[in-house]
Design a protein around this motif. Structure first.
Motif, short mmCIF file in Angstrom:
data_model
loop_
_atom_site.label_atom_id
_atom_site.label_comp_id
_atom_site.label_asym_id
_atom_site.label_seq_id
_atom_site.Cartn_x
_atom_site.Cartn_y
_atom_site.Cartn_z
N LYS A 1 0.86 -1.19 0.00
CA LYS A 1 0.00 0.00 0.00
C LYS A 1 0.89 1.23 0.00
O LYS A 1 2.00 1.18 0.53
N SER A 2 0.41 2.33 -0.57
CA SER A 2 1.22 3.54 -0.63
C SER A 2 0.46 4.76 -0.12
O SER A 2 -0.77 4.79 -0.15
N LEU A 3 1.21 5.74 0.35
CA LEU A 3 0.65 7.05 0.67
C LEU A 3 0.85 7.96 -0.53
O LEU A 3 1.74 7.71 -1.36
N MET B 1 -8.94 -7.83 6.85
CA MET B 1 -7.61 -7.87 6.25
C MET B 1 -7.27 -6.50 5.65
O MET B 1 -6.13 -6.03 5.77
N VAL B 2 -8.24 -5.87 5.01
CA VAL B 2 -8.02 -4.54 4.44
C VAL B 2 -7.66 -3.55 5.54
O VAL B 2 -6.72 -2.76 5.41
N ILE B 3 -8.38 -3.64 6.66
CA ILE B 3 -8.11 -2.75 7.79
C ILE B 3 -6.73 -3.04 8.38
O ILE B 3 -6.00 -2.12 8.74
N ALA B 4 -6.39 -4.32 8.46
CA ALA B 4 -5.08 -4.69 9.00
C ALA B 4 -3.96 -4.13 8.12
O ALA B 4 -2.94 -3.65 8.63
N GLN B 5 -4.15 -4.17 6.82
CA GLN B 5 -3.13 -3.63 5.91
C GLN B 5 -3.00 -2.12 6.08
O GLN B 5 -1.90 -1.57 6.01
N GLU B 6 -4.12 -1.44 6.29
CA GLU B 6 -4.07 0.00 6.54
C GLU B 6 -3.30 0.29 7.82
O GLU B 6 -2.54 1.25 7.90
N ARG C 1 4.86 3.46 8.39
CA ARG C 1 5.27 4.62 7.60
C ARG C 1 4.71 5.97 7.98
O ARG C 1 5.09 6.98 7.39
N LYS C 2 3.77 6.04 8.94
CA LYS C 2 3.22 7.35 9.26
C LYS C 2 3.91 7.99 10.47
O LYS C 2 4.44 7.30 11.33
N THR C 3 3.89 9.33 10.52
CA THR C 3 4.43 10.06 11.67
C THR C 3 3.45 9.98 12.83
O THR C 3 2.29 9.60 12.66
N ALA C 4 3.90 10.40 14.02
CA ALA C 4 3.06 10.35 15.21
C ALA C 4 1.76 11.13 14.99
O ALA C 4 0.67 10.64 15.29
N LEU C 5 1.89 12.34 14.45
CA LEU C 5 0.71 13.19 14.26
C LEU C 5 -0.26 12.56 13.26
O LEU C 5 -1.48 12.58 13.44
N GLU C 6 0.28 11.98 12.20
CA GLU C 6 -0.56 11.31 11.20
C GLU C 6 -1.27 10.10 11.80
O GLU C 6 -2.44 9.83 11.47
N ARG C 7 -0.59 9.39 12.69
CA ARG C 7 -1.21 8.22 13.32
C ARG C 7 -2.40 8.64 14.16
O ARG C 7 -3.48 8.06 14.09
N VAL C 8 -2.18 9.67 14.99
CA VAL C 8 -3.25 10.13 15.88
C VAL C 8 -4.41 10.69 15.05
O VAL C 8 -5.57 10.41 15.33
N ALA C 9 -4.09 11.45 14.01
CA ALA C 9 -5.14 11.98 13.13
C ALA C 9 -5.91 10.83 12.46
O ALA C 9 -7.14 10.88 12.37
N SER C 10 -5.20 9.80 12.04
CA SER C 10 -5.86 8.65 11.40
C SER C 10 -6.83 7.99 12.37
O SER C 10 -7.94 7.61 11.99
N GLN D 1 -13.09 19.98 13.32
CA GLN D 1 -12.87 20.12 11.88
C GLN D 1 -12.58 18.77 11.24
O GLN D 1 -11.43 18.49 10.87
N PRO D 2 -13.60 17.93 11.11
CA PRO D 2 -13.40 16.57 10.61
C PRO D 2 -12.63 16.53 9.29
O PRO D 2 -11.79 15.65 9.08
N HIS D 3 -12.90 17.49 8.40
CA HIS D 3 -12.24 17.45 7.09
C HIS D 3 -10.76 17.78 7.20
O HIS D 3 -9.94 17.21 6.49
N HIS D 4 -10.39 18.68 8.15
CA HIS D 4 -8.98 18.97 8.37
C HIS D 4 -8.25 17.76 8.94
O HIS D 4 -7.13 17.46 8.56
N ILE D 5 -8.92 17.10 9.90
CA ILE D 5 -8.34 15.89 10.48
C ILE D 5 -8.13 14.85 9.37
O ILE D 5 -7.06 14.25 9.26
N ALA D 6 -9.13 14.67 8.54
CA ALA D 6 -9.04 13.69 7.45
C ALA D 6 -7.85 14.02 6.53
O ALA D 6 -7.15 13.12 6.06
N ALA D 7 -7.63 15.32 6.32
CA ALA D 7 -6.55 15.73 5.43
C ALA D 7 -5.18 15.41 6.04
O ALA D 7 -4.19 15.26 5.32
N MET D 8 -5.12 15.30 7.37
CA MET D 8 -3.84 15.05 8.03
C MET D 8 -3.48 13.56 8.09
O MET D 8 -2.37 13.22 8.51
N THR D 9 -4.43 12.71 7.72
CA THR D 9 -4.17 11.27 7.82
C THR D 9 -3.28 10.79 6.69
O THR D 9 -2.74 9.70 6.75
N CYS D 10 -3.17 11.61 5.64
CA CYS D 10 -2.29 11.27 4.54
C CYS D 10 -2.78 10.02 3.81
O CYS D 10 -2.01 9.13 3.50
N GLY D 11 -4.05 9.95 3.57
CA GLY D 11 -4.58 8.80 2.84
C GLY D 11 -5.41 7.95 3.77
O GLY D 11 -5.47 6.76 3.62
#
Lengths: 252, 252
Positions: free
Chosen positions: A83-85, B152-157, B164-173, B242-252
């Motif tokens: 999977k990719s970002l 399985m799809v969720i596990a792969q995410e 591969r994600k940063t701390a902030l991206e993880r929390v936002a995700s 700001q749900p849409h801002h949070i979504a934007a920080m998840t990086c995918g």
DNA sequence: GCGATAAATTGATCTGCGTCAATGCACGCG
DNA sequence: CGCGTGCATTGACGCAGATCAATTTATCGC
């Protein structure tokens, strides 16, 4: 082409490059994974709806986000799933070999990409053919559930690795599981005997699988070499000199 | 107890605290997850072989490595699933809610542990009962495969997040997926409206889920607060401003 | 065999997150 | 009501692994 021995009902016309029942019998995956759930008699049905396709090394044959038109079973070779970002960061979720299936989807689009690591031969089913296989052989669907549950166990182990293990533990875990893959303990004359095998992926792939950088993977390998636990005849060919020591370093 | 309306054949005697068909109809998970695959008529069969059990907050009811005697379906409450290393390091692989199933195993032992995050009610099947359910209702097995593929799809995410994600991206995700869980986009009056809900887990659980430390989780929350994207009425009750801002920080 | 090219390895330095420690805060209980 | 206990937050500092850069090694075409 048409004289498969055991056809219960017509489903689709035989695709031009469909394997014959003979081919299924000779297939590298005949007694591994899904096909192992079928009798020799039933395997002929599969041959009717399957297409045999091959992919050159490096070829991408599943694209994350594209419609999940096909379901695959690996007959020969190795496959990288990832999977990719959007910014290019990549997580390889698995390296699949002979007998592994790929491409089941609920949403209608693939949730991952897949590429051939070397020359690969695949057994391909289109969505509707797969449904007819399920209808005809509930055993296949049950087996598929079993395999999916097992994949889930492996995925959870990988999450533990990615979330909580050190670099050295990750690399040791990788070596350990591939040692087991190439020389299961049960098959080894002495359980602690050295094992040598080829890695079909490069250091960057490994890094993207283990959540590290290629440099850190290389440094970890070097440390294990210095400690006399492994050796490389060339970067692809690893000798695991002390399998039990490596296993002890995986931390579970 | 014995007059369930739709019994096709006797399997086992009814356990003392088995839910009646009525109970199945009223169950919180009746139209979520597995049971949704059954008709109202068929659900009675399930009631015959299921036991209703409840767990107090904090109770561990699946132990990694112990024999996989039971299969569970969550009727009420939240569950934490995790794997551990011998030295105590822990990776939470998921937080499960109403309608989620737990405990399928191929190996005969559980590959993970599970604990109640709050007071939980479960529908419990023993191994042999489950097999009889599969035999009677292939639809359940098919549905189970579908659910397993989705897991399985969720596990792969999650592997992508952990690797591969940063701390902030993880929390936002995490915030993003729980916002979606509590107020699906399709149900929201305006997609960008604030959403408030309770988190059933503490910061340490969150850290063990995201591959971080509690301190880093807290710091990430604080940063998102400072930026005006979220707010906490108390440590358990989050408002996603700001749900849409949070979504934007998840990086995918 | 010999250069060209790409991959792997090694070294030097930097940094995001972990570790350690102190403080703040909420809730329950005497 | 105040005090104790446990969790969350914040701050100071350290380090495992990332980044940047140089060097070595393998592979391949000629």
């Amino acid at each position: 082409m048409r004289d498969v021995p055991y056809v219960r009902r017509p489903i689709t016309t035989n695709p031009p490059n469909s394997p014959t029942a003979r081919q299924c019998h000779d297939c590298g995956a005949r007694h591994i994974g899904l096909c192992d759930a079928l009798s020799d008699d039933d395997i002929g049905f599969l041959a009717r709806v399957a297409q045999s396709v091959s992919m050159p090394a490096g070829k991408s044959f599943i694209e994350e986000g594209s419609p999940s038109a096909y379901f695959y079973d690996i007959n020969l070779g190795d496959v990288r799933v990832h999977k990719s970002l959007p910014d290019g960061r990549r997580q390889i979720t698995g390296f699949m070999g002979i007998g592994h299936f790929l491409g089941l989807s609920v949403s209608g689009t693939y949730a991952f990409s897949a590429e051939a690591l070397n020359d690969v031969q695949l057994c391909r089913f289109d969505r509707s053919s797969l449904l007819s296989v399920f209808a005809e052989f509930p055993a296949i669907e049950a087996k598929l559930l079993e395999v999916a549950v097992h994949e889930m166990v492996i995925a959870q182990e990988q999450m533990l690795l990615l979330g909580r293990k050190t670099a050295l533990e990750r690399v040791a875990s990788f070596i350990d599981s591939w040692t087991e893959r190439h020389a299961p303990l049960s098959n080894r004359p002495r359980s602690y005997a050295p094992v040598t095998f080829l890695l079909p992926m490069n250091r960057t792939d490994l890094a993207d699988y283990l959540g590290l950088t290629p440099e850190t993977v290389s440094r970890s390998f070097s440390q294990l070499k210095r400690d006399g636990l492994i050796n490389f005849n060339n970067p692809q060919e690893i000798s695991v000199l002390q399998p039990h020591h490596i296993a002890a370093m995986t931390c579970g």
